[in-house]
Design an enzyme around this catalytic site. Sequence first.
Site, PDB file in Angstrom:
ATOM      1  N   CYS A  83     -68.571  28.098  23.672  1.00  0.00           N
ATOM      2  CA  CYS A  83     -67.881  29.381  23.824  1.00  0.00           C
ATOM      3  C   CYS A  83     -68.691  30.544  23.285  1.00  0.00           C
ATOM      4  CB  CYS A  83     -66.515  29.318  23.156  1.00  0.00           C
ATOM      5  SG  CYS A  83     -65.453  28.094  23.937  1.00  0.00           S
ATOM      6  N   SER A 207     -55.511  31.329  23.732  1.00  0.00           N
ATOM      7  CA  SER A 207     -56.095  32.224  24.743  1.00  0.00           C
ATOM      8  C   SER A 207     -56.113  31.514  26.092  1.00  0.00           C
ATOM      9  CB  SER A 207     -57.514  32.612  24.336  1.00  0.00           C
ATOM     10  OG  SER A 207     -58.289  31.459  24.108  1.00  0.00           O
ATOM     11  N   LYS A 329     -57.083  36.469  23.441  1.00  0.00           N
ATOM     12  CA  LYS A 329     -55.688  36.137  23.703  1.00  0.00           C
ATOM     13  C   LYS A 329     -55.142  36.788  24.969  1.00  0.00           C
ATOM     14  CE  LYS A 329     -51.584  34.677  23.415  1.00  0.00           C
ATOM     15  NZ  LYS A 329     -51.578  34.719  24.895  1.00  0.00           N
ATOM     16  N   HIS A 333     -60.215  34.473  28.133  1.00  0.00           N
ATOM     17  CA  HIS A 333     -61.317  33.741  27.512  1.00  0.00           C
ATOM     18  C   HIS A 333     -62.017  32.820  28.529  1.00  0.00           C
ATOM     19  CE1 HIS A 333     -63.787  31.659  24.716  1.00  0.00           C
ATOM     20  NE2 HIS A 333     -62.960  30.726  24.317  1.00  0.00           N
TER      21      HIS A 333
END
Lengths: 386, 386
Positions: A83, A207, A329, A333
């Site tokens: 990520c 998210s 959120k 994402h």
Amino acid sequence: MRQVAVIGIGQTRIDEHWEKSLRELAGDAALAALADSGLEKVDAVYVGNMMSGSANHQQHLGIFVADWIGMRGAETFRTEAACSSGASSFRTAVMAVASGMVDSALAVGVEKMTDSPLNEITAQLATAADAEWEAGQGLSFVALNALIMKRYMHEYGWQKEHFAPFAVNAHANALHNPYARFHEPTSIERYLKAPMVADPINLMDASPTGDGAAAAVVVPLNTRVPTSGGKPVIVAASSAATDSLAVHHRKDPLFLKAANSSSKAAYQQTGLSPQEIDFFELHDAFSIMAALSLEANGFAERGQGPRLALDGENIPTGKIPIATRGGLKARGHPVGATGMYQIVEVVQQLRGEAVGTQVENARIGMCQNIGGSGSNIITHILRAGI
Amino acid sequence: MRQVAVIGIGQTRIDEHWEKSLRELAGDAALAALADSGLEKVDAVYVGNMMSGSANHQQHLGIFVADWIGMRGAETFRTEAACSSGASSFRTAVMAVASGMVDSALAVGVEKMTDSPLNEITAQLATAADAEWEAGQGLSFVALNALIMKRYMHEYGWQKEHFAPFAVNAHANALHNPYARFHEPTSIERYLKAPMVADPINLMDASPTGDGAAAAVVVPLNTRVPTSGGKPVIVAASSAATDSLAVHHRKDPLFLKAANSSSKAAYQQTGLSPQEIDFFELHDAFSIMAALSLEANGFAERGQGPRLALDGENIPTGKIPIATRGGLKARGHPVGATGMYQIVEVVQQLRGEAVGTQVENARIGMCQNIGGSGSNIITHILRAGI
């Protein structure tokens, strides 16, 4: 070492983009950033992406994207750090330009998650953890974060409702961001009624996945930029640090040690203290990560992460605004793209273009991208140009 | 910009490593490079790898490798550019150290291909091409190269046997390399009898898959290195360029345009001409790629790539030795690791440690890593320290 600046930004809305291919998605953001910069060509294209090899059956995204946007010839490669892939591509662009080996670089973050069924995406996301020791036990990412959140609540006495303000702030800010995944407000009541995902993490703590791309153009600070280009924003600090890949290898799973090292180095590079940061785009993949990030980076005492949000200090008019464009959120994402969305949003704030959630007199913004459960952390501090 | 040097190298044998996991394989090479450098820690670990997400169900290889070798804390990420992933990690290390943002970096290339069934590996390799426009038509990598080779033979009048010397030289050199996949000589007779893979490419034209890892430690040239460390080898040039991802987008598919641009830039950085290069570790994934590489980089005229090999000028005592440790053909081609094997082998030659195939008075070595069918090219020129 040359100082570097961002002179162009671009992004797509985060959504289920059934109408767009991976290359179109990345291309839209990249071309928008180029147009914004006023440049027609760049020397290098670095593409942050986590899972296109499995989710989209396409690797080699560097030239894949460069070719599509007419940059055949430019240096390219993909950077991947789960990520935190997006911030890796930006840091690569900064290093390349700072070194003098490259005079202009385009950093692109892209992820198209809806090309794969959701159960496969969950499995693919788990490859960001330690596949043998964590994923092998059935621990998905949300499960890992649920264990951390449960322990945190137990250790410091917080209740479920104390995490609600993170979601409320993120959703309120996303309302003003045309590129955000969600344009609906939430409330403590809705937060408390949200369906459980992995106790204690409910849908309002987590998210959303999605398809998206964001990009930025990096050049030496002293470059004479086209007058049509965006106002330069200075890259004041760039720093990266890591902790163990597996959460069970940490003495204290409730402290983001790598975030702490990474931001400490960034503060040192700039001579700034956390109090001088005007806003902080943090990695709120789960609300527990927002709390832990505030603590690790010097904005809250240990165990007091939710306090600032509860006191209303994380909204755009508060002491330390976070998720000002919706955060992970509510902006969304798309994993490998997220770090680049953060860069784009910091630049928007520092240019005074964050319509609806502009932080007043924003001069210094920080963003932090997290790969794995706090394993790989990349922090950038940007400063408004004069 | 700081000048940089390689002070440590490490590699594993390329083989079917059923007894080793992905992390052990990468770790063995990385720890060997560290031991060779005399350093105990590095600031950064960049891991070149193409397909661990699909072949090994593990992404996030930066911290995955760094954590395993005791480098928790170091900056990490993975670089991916298909078969040029290895050189991408080395170039990242060079840029990071040159910029001054990092003082020591470990570049690791690793690929563990035998964890996946071979038919899946063939499909995964095709994600290095244009998935929609090439792989979607059933074009595997060997098929793409077969089309190029067939056209080349037609255009310039070469026969099948004219490509045999590439395999003969590679296999002869690999006999002396303990890390090579194959330790058996071949001959024109065996070459001509080899089973066909995709006409005109037979088994002796194609490099083998395999599991392997190779690594190098990069520091500023003026670093006071531990006396226990390896003799520094100077990174004299690093340059990257690209051509279209899809072969059908090229006006002339028989000329490696990006290789030409990339080596031209490398020659400019050093002030050298091709005649001054003592040996060339080229990307002989298929024998046609060896021929095209010799042409694009100024060692042979257009259409005359096989001539040097036929004249015996590509063996270690020839005018321009290639594949001195076996090349991709016989040392092996674990895709994302290959670029780092090339770096390691150039350093061996420049240190005078290439037992059995040492190029006499080797002072300047070049290597070139190719991603896709000539899409992404990274060239390095290294120079022996004084």
